[in-house]
Design a protein around this motif. Structure first.
Motif, PDB file in Angstrom:
ATOM      1  N   TYR A 121      -0.010  -5.267  10.303  1.00  0.00           N
ATOM      2  CA  TYR A 121       1.218  -6.031  10.091  1.00  0.00           C
ATOM      3  C   TYR A 121       1.218  -6.665   8.703  1.00  0.00           C
ATOM      4  O   TYR A 121       2.218  -6.614   7.973  1.00  0.00           O
ATOM      5  CB  TYR A 121       1.367  -7.105  11.167  1.00  0.00           C
ATOM      6  N   THR A 124       1.495  -3.887   5.998  1.00  0.00           N
ATOM      7  CA  THR A 124       2.846  -3.311   6.024  1.00  0.00           C
ATOM      8  C   THR A 124       3.866  -4.295   5.476  1.00  0.00           C
ATOM      9  O   THR A 124       4.734  -3.927   4.666  1.00  0.00           O
ATOM     10  CB  THR A 124       3.216  -2.895   7.462  1.00  0.00           C
ATOM     11  N   SER A 125       3.787  -5.553   5.891  1.00  0.00           N
ATOM     12  CA  SER A 125       4.741  -6.546   5.391  1.00  0.00           C
ATOM     13  C   SER A 125       4.548  -6.773   3.887  1.00  0.00           C
ATOM     14  O   SER A 125       5.512  -6.983   3.149  1.00  0.00           O
ATOM     15  CB  SER A 125       4.627  -7.858   6.160  1.00  0.00           C
ATOM     16  N   PHE A 127       3.440  -4.460   1.701  1.00  0.00           N
ATOM     17  CA  PHE A 127       4.021  -3.295   1.039  1.00  0.00           C
ATOM     18  C   PHE A 127       5.542  -3.352   1.053  1.00  0.00           C
ATOM     19  O   PHE A 127       6.205  -3.083   0.044  1.00  0.00           O
ATOM     20  CB  PHE A 127       3.544  -1.993   1.686  1.00  0.00           C
ATOM     21  N   ILE A 128       6.096  -3.725   2.211  1.00  0.00           N
ATOM     22  CA  ILE A 128       7.561  -3.781   2.309  1.00  0.00           C
ATOM     23  C   ILE A 128       8.111  -4.851   1.376  1.00  0.00           C
ATOM     24  O   ILE A 128       9.103  -4.621   0.670  1.00  0.00           O
ATOM     25  CB  ILE A 128       7.991  -4.004   3.764  1.00  0.00           C
ATOM     26  N   SER A 129       7.484  -6.005   1.354  1.00  0.00           N
ATOM     27  CA  SER A 129       7.976  -7.065   0.469  1.00  0.00           C
ATOM     28  C   SER A 129       7.768  -6.692  -1.000  1.00  0.00           C
ATOM     29  O   SER A 129       8.555  -7.068  -1.861  1.00  0.00           O
ATOM     30  CB  SER A 129       7.307  -8.394   0.788  1.00  0.00           C
ATOM     31  N   TRP A 131       7.715  -3.452  -2.205  1.00  0.00           N
ATOM     32  CA  TRP A 131       8.601  -2.344  -2.555  1.00  0.00           C
ATOM     33  C   TRP A 131      10.065  -2.746  -2.601  1.00  0.00           C
ATOM     34  O   TRP A 131      10.825  -2.263  -3.422  1.00  0.00           O
ATOM     35  CB  TRP A 131       8.456  -1.192  -1.551  1.00  0.00           C
ATOM     36  N   PHE A 132      10.470  -3.605  -1.699  1.00  0.00           N
ATOM     37  CA  PHE A 132      11.890  -3.940  -1.614  1.00  0.00           C
ATOM     38  C   PHE A 132      12.206  -5.351  -2.103  1.00  0.00           C
ATOM     39  O   PHE A 132      13.256  -5.883  -1.800  1.00  0.00           O
ATOM     40  CB  PHE A 132      12.387  -3.773  -0.173  1.00  0.00           C
ATOM     41  N   SER A 133      11.341  -5.946  -2.871  1.00  0.00           N
ATOM     42  CA  SER A 133      11.626  -7.286  -3.379  1.00  0.00           C
ATOM     43  C   SER A 133      12.563  -7.181  -4.583  1.00  0.00           C
ATOM     44  O   SER A 133      12.456  -6.271  -5.402  1.00  0.00           O
ATOM     45  CB  SER A 133      10.332  -7.997  -3.769  1.00  0.00           C
TER      46      SER A 133
END
Length: 158
Positions: A121, A124-125, A127-129, A131-133
């Protein structure tokens, strides 16, 4: 030329005979004995004293073997009960230890699995933050910004 017994011995024998006769009378007057003597078996044994004596001797002599047999039965029953209790205690102990080992294994697996889920978690969070920040424009390459702005201006004019 026989010697006469002293008077004290004859008195002792008479006293003993009197006590025995009182004992026999009290035995014969007992309500259970009277009820037995009125039964057909008691009347038959009263008419056949040798058979009554044989039954009495048989009962008296068989009391010890029957007592030993009953003692054997009770002791083997107790030993079987103790054996079953010990065997059941052994089975319950082995089952309890097995349950303890299984629960320790389940606890270890659950801790490991929850740790892996937590790490997954967080990664993943992250990487997501990442990549999409939203990034400020100053951090981006200026040449790309200029090229994009000219492309957008060309689209606007058309």
């Amino acid at each position: 030329m026989a010697k006469e017994e002293p008077p004290s011995t004859s008195r002792d024998l008479q006293e003993l005979q009197r006590k025995l006769s009182l004992l026999i009378k009290s035995f014969q007057n007992n309500s259970k004995v009277v009820a037995f003597m009125k039964s057909p078996v008691g009347q038959y044994l009263d008419r056949h004293p040798f058979l009554a004596l044989a039954v009495l001797v048989f009962v008296a002599m068989s009391a010890i073997p029957v007592g030993f047999f009953l003692l054997f039965v009770v002791l083997t029953s107790l030993l079987a009960l103790v054996g079953v209790v010990l065997l059941e205690g052994l089975v319950i102990s082995v089952g309890g230890l097995t349950l303890l080992c299984v629960l320790c294994g389940v606890g270890f697996v659950s801790l490991t699995l929850s740790g892996m889920i937590l790490v997954t978690y967080m990664v993943t969070s992250s990487f997501i933050s990442y990549w999409f920040s939203p990034r400020p424009l100053t951090q981006q390459n200026p040449s790309v910004i200029c090229q994009l702005s000219t492309d957008l201006e060309g689209l606007h004019q058309e």
